[in-house]
Design a protein around this motif. Sequence first.
Motif, mmCIF file in Angstrom:
data_model
loop_
_atom_site.group_PDB
_atom_site.id
_atom_site.type_symbol
_atom_site.label_atom_id
_atom_site.label_comp_id
_atom_site.label_asym_id
_atom_site.label_seq_id
_atom_site.Cartn_x
_atom_site.Cartn_y
_atom_site.Cartn_z
ATOM 1 N N SER A 39 0.966 -1.303 0.014
ATOM 2 C CA SER A 39 -0.004 0.066 -0.057
ATOM 3 C C SER A 39 0.629 0.883 -0.207
ATOM 4 O O SER A 39 2.017 1.203 0.247
ATOM 5 C CB SER A 39 -1.087 0.065 1.087
ATOM 6 N N GLY A 40 0.448 2.086 -0.123
ATOM 7 C CA GLY A 40 0.722 3.344 0.281
ATOM 8 C C GLY A 40 0.682 4.127 1.497
ATOM 9 O O GLY A 40 0.147 3.747 2.575
ATOM 10 N N PRO A 44 3.189 3.201 5.430
ATOM 11 C CA PRO A 44 3.970 2.136 4.353
ATOM 12 C C PRO A 44 5.578 2.914 4.720
ATOM 13 O O PRO A 44 6.538 1.993 3.945
ATOM 14 C CB PRO A 44 3.185 2.326 3.278
ATOM 15 N N ASP A 70 -3.051 -0.327 -4.692
ATOM 16 C CA ASP A 70 -3.796 0.455 -4.680
ATOM 17 C C ASP A 70 -2.247 1.258 -5.421
ATOM 18 O O ASP A 70 -1.011 1.394 -5.606
ATOM 19 C CB ASP A 70 -4.139 0.848 -4.363
ATOM 20 N N ASN A 82 2.555 6.500 -5.406
ATOM 21 C CA ASN A 82 2.942 5.063 -4.624
ATOM 22 C C ASN A 82 4.135 4.082 -5.030
ATOM 23 O O ASN A 82 4.803 3.746 -4.328
ATOM 24 C CB ASN A 82 1.651 4.443 -3.800
ATOM 25 N N GLY A 142 -6.937 4.898 7.259
ATOM 26 C CA GLY A 142 -7.127 6.126 6.612
ATOM 27 C C GLY A 142 -7.794 5.902 7.760
ATOM 28 O O GLY A 142 -8.912 5.432 8.405
ATOM 29 N N THR A 147 -9.555 1.489 3.481
ATOM 30 C CA THR A 147 -8.249 0.823 3.026
ATOM 31 C C THR A 147 -8.063 0.780 1.397
ATOM 32 O O THR A 147 -9.234 0.597 0.993
ATOM 33 C CB THR A 147 -7.738 -0.317 3.949
ATOM 34 N N ARG A 176 -8.069 6.570 -9.141
ATOM 35 C CA ARG A 176 -7.186 5.910 -9.027
ATOM 36 C C ARG A 176 -7.269 4.191 -8.914
ATOM 37 O O ARG A 176 -8.452 3.726 -9.800
ATOM 38 C CB ARG A 176 -6.947 5.689 -6.787
HETATM 39 C C1 6PG Z 1 -2.821 5.189 -0.413
HETATM 40 C C2 6PG Z 1 -3.392 3.903 0.313
HETATM 41 C C3 6PG Z 1 -4.265 3.998 1.154
HETATM 42 C C4 6PG Z 1 -2.917 4.521 2.996
HETATM 43 C C5 6PG Z 1 -4.425 5.256 3.837
HETATM 44 C C6 6PG Z 1 -3.448 5.528 5.148
HETATM 45 O O1 6PG Z 1 -3.153 4.996 -1.998
HETATM 46 O O2 6PG Z 1 -2.816 7.064 -0.219
HETATM 47 O O3 6PG Z 1 -3.284 2.924 0.041
HETATM 48 O O4 6PG Z 1 -5.051 2.721 1.798
HETATM 49 O O5 6PG Z 1 -2.771 3.163 3.444
HETATM 50 O O6 6PG Z 1 -4.465 6.099 3.420
HETATM 51 O O7 6PG Z 1 -2.603 6.162 4.294
HETATM 52 P P1 6PG Z 1 -1.383 7.042 6.192
HETATM 53 O O8 6PG Z 1 -0.719 5.906 6.380
HETATM 54 O O9 6PG Z 1 -0.383 7.683 4.810
HETATM 55 O O10 6PG Z 1 -2.081 7.491 7.182
#
Ligand code: 6PG
Length: 242
Positions: A39-40, A44, A70, A82, A142, A147, A176
């Motif tokens: 994930s981004g 992460p 994503d 990401n 989030g 998620t 996205r």
């Molecule tokens: C994205 C992620 C999203 C992210 C959450 C948590 O592309 O933004 O896949 O699901 O993991 O929003 O993000 P933070 O760790 O920055 O709060």
Amino acid sequence: MKEVLVFPAVEKLSVYLKELLISKTGNVPDGKYLSVALSGGSTPKMVFKHISSDNHCDINWKKIRLFWVDERCVPPEDEESNFNMTRNNLLVNINIPDENIFRIYGENDPEDEAVRYNRILEKNVDPVNAWPKFDIVLLGLGEDGHTASVFPGNNSLFHSTKYSEAVTHPQSGQRRISLTGGVINNAEMVIFVVTGSGKAEIVKRVLEDDTAADLPASQVNPAKGDLIWLLDDRAAGLLNNY
Ligand code: 6PG
């Protein structure tokens, strides 16, 4: 199995994740790979830095194929990407063959890219029950309970019959590509990585509040896999039993 593990700091949480990856890659037969979807987000990003900064006992990245949970529909050099975040905080620090990296082409037309990525998943991630079965899906959370890029109220995406879909961020309107719940819940292991006091409320809601059952993160529950929550003590700060 569902497990909630709380760590005093993101560094310790990252050591646990690194040791898990070392252990799992150690069991991969020759010619096979550990399929991991990333994930981004800022959490992460921190974890990627930590697991790839100290290389003396390293993960065998040659045995790992990286995919994305994503991606924002932007070019790979964009600061919103990401893949760009992963490249700058993980890929530049590790020795992983290019052919093991299956990024989502954020620069493509979103609908076309979802079709292309679904073919990539079909071809490169071994299926179980007709769905790609990732060995590990790494998720962020989030504050609204989203998620991946499955946002509250978009349960049709979570329950889509497709492996991934092109979606629109409800606030920003950003396009996205996101994995759907069918792929996420088909994984061998789903790992939420959540840190910071700003997430304490949503972590408590998802883990301890039955009224939050319709939130996307609450619906992550791998049918025949493990669900692990890796939290720092701030994100776990409102939980009753930790
Ligand atoms: C994205 C992620 C999203 C992210 C959450 C948590 O592309 O933004 O896949 O699901 O993991 O929003 O993000 P933070 O760790 O920055 O709060």
